[in-house]
Design a protein around this motif. Sequence first.
Motif, short mmCIF file in Angstrom:
data_model
loop_
_atom_site.label_atom_id
_atom_site.label_comp_id
_atom_site.label_asym_id
_atom_site.label_seq_id
_atom_site.Cartn_x
_atom_site.Cartn_y
_atom_site.Cartn_z
N ASP A 87 -16.06 -38.85 -156.88
CA ASP A 87 -14.68 -38.53 -157.25
C ASP A 87 -14.21 -39.44 -158.39
O ASP A 87 -13.31 -40.25 -158.22
CB ASP A 87 -13.78 -38.68 -156.02
N PRO A 88 -14.83 -39.32 -159.56
CA PRO A 88 -14.46 -40.21 -160.67
C PRO A 88 -13.02 -40.01 -161.15
O PRO A 88 -12.44 -40.92 -161.74
CB PRO A 88 -15.46 -39.85 -161.77
N ASP A 89 -12.43 -38.84 -160.88
CA ASP A 89 -11.06 -38.58 -161.30
C ASP A 89 -10.03 -39.12 -160.31
O ASP A 89 -8.82 -38.95 -160.51
CB ASP A 89 -10.84 -37.08 -161.50
N GLN A 90 -10.51 -39.70 -159.20
CA GLN A 90 -9.66 -40.36 -158.20
C GLN A 90 -8.63 -39.41 -157.58
O GLN A 90 -7.46 -39.76 -157.38
CB GLN A 90 -8.97 -41.59 -158.81
N TYR A 91 -9.10 -38.23 -157.22
CA TYR A 91 -8.23 -37.31 -156.48
C TYR A 91 -7.94 -37.85 -155.09
O TYR A 91 -6.81 -37.79 -154.61
CB TYR A 91 -8.90 -35.93 -156.38
N TYR A 92 -8.98 -38.40 -154.45
CA TYR A 92 -8.81 -38.94 -153.09
C TYR A 92 -8.27 -40.36 -153.18
O TYR A 92 -8.86 -41.23 -153.81
CB TYR A 92 -10.13 -38.91 -152.33
N ASP A 93 -7.13 -40.58 -152.53
CA ASP A 93 -6.49 -41.90 -152.62
C ASP A 93 -6.57 -42.69 -151.32
O ASP A 93 -6.12 -43.83 -151.26
CB ASP A 93 -5.03 -41.77 -153.07
N VAL A 94 -7.11 -42.09 -150.26
CA VAL A 94 -7.32 -42.76 -148.99
C VAL A 94 -8.76 -42.52 -148.54
O VAL A 94 -9.24 -41.38 -148.57
CB VAL A 94 -6.34 -42.23 -147.91
N PRO A 116 -1.07 -45.95 -139.84
CA PRO A 116 -0.37 -47.05 -140.52
C PRO A 116 -0.14 -46.84 -142.01
O PRO A 116 0.80 -47.41 -142.58
CB PRO A 116 -1.30 -48.25 -140.28
N LEU A 117 -0.97 -46.02 -142.65
CA LEU A 117 -0.82 -45.85 -144.10
C LEU A 117 0.39 -44.99 -144.47
O LEU A 117 0.69 -44.82 -145.65
CB LEU A 117 -2.10 -45.30 -144.72
N ALA A 118 1.11 -44.48 -143.46
CA ALA A 118 2.38 -43.84 -143.75
C ALA A 118 3.39 -44.87 -144.28
O ALA A 118 4.37 -44.50 -144.93
CB ALA A 118 2.92 -43.16 -142.50
N ALA A 123 -2.13 -51.76 -146.53
CA ALA A 123 -3.31 -51.51 -147.35
C ALA A 123 -4.45 -50.90 -146.55
O ALA A 123 -5.24 -50.11 -147.08
CB ALA A 123 -3.78 -52.82 -148.00
N ILE A 124 -4.55 -51.28 -145.27
CA ILE A 124 -5.69 -50.88 -144.44
C ILE A 124 -5.19 -50.59 -143.03
O ILE A 124 -4.41 -51.36 -142.47
CB ILE A 124 -6.75 -52.01 -144.38
N ILE A 215 -3.11 -55.52 -143.12
CA ILE A 215 -3.87 -54.66 -142.22
C ILE A 215 -3.01 -54.40 -140.99
O ILE A 215 -2.55 -55.33 -140.34
CB ILE A 215 -5.19 -55.31 -141.79
N ASP A 216 -2.78 -53.12 -140.68
CA ASP A 216 -2.10 -52.76 -139.45
C ASP A 216 -3.10 -52.13 -138.49
O ASP A 216 -3.97 -51.35 -138.90
CB ASP A 216 -0.96 -51.78 -139.71
N ALA A 217 -2.97 -52.48 -137.22
CA ALA A 217 -3.89 -52.00 -136.19
C ALA A 217 -3.16 -51.05 -135.25
O ALA A 217 -1.98 -51.24 -134.94
CB ALA A 217 -4.48 -53.17 -135.41
#
Length: 247
Positions: A87-94, A116-118, A123-124, A215-217
């Motif tokens: 994915d060189p165009d960086q469509y996927y961000d997660v 957690p990424l909501a 970051a993680i 980092i959220d768990a």
Amino acid sequence: MNPIVVIPARRAATRLPGKPLADIAGEPMIVHVWRRAIEADVGPVLVATDDDEIADAIRAVGGEAVLTRSDHPSGSDRVFEAISLQDPDQYYDVIVNIQGDLPTVARDTIRDAMAPLADADVAIGTPVVEITLEEEKTAPSVVKMIGSPIAARRFRALYFTRATAPWGEGPLYHHIGLYVWRRQALARFIALPPSPLELREKLEQLRAIEAGMRIDAVEVDAVPLGVDTQADLERARRIFAATAGER
């Protein structure tokens, strides 16, 4: 979010060489992990490997695999190379990073780890399970998450350790090595040198903590079986044999 699941798998495991191709219930272990990721239905699934036979095993069941270099120091580096190639165009961000030796990982565990990424400050995301067995509370092989509760079944991770911590009355939490990365966070992480606490504890996630990455768990219900030894492999085979009619 536009997530993609990437499963790193290398042939040359130290304790169980060739383990991604180890047979469990008639299929290679890596195929079982791929199936669990497909069942989670959070995004496309990609296996990142340095081995043609592993890639062929995934393609034989209709999956997608990408060949990466063999000299990566960690699975995170392999995942980043794979997503950069794919994915060189960086469509996927997660990027959902599932270890290739977790054949029993539950689809809900994968889904819950994304929550957690909501929060834009996270970051993680990663899952944890409350420890109930006394021997696991002191076992160095069981990594503990020390975190500050911020909501029901949700923590801001402050540290990860092989020691028994935190001290005092209260639950201890077993960290599961599954990570949901913001793409920029993963890019930053692999550009950093190994950190002092990472080297001391032999826990890669401490590099992110020491660099100030949040980092959220999320607490989940079950620890997936990690296959590191022949005994683990035999246990996985027994689990799949016992649940053959349910899958």
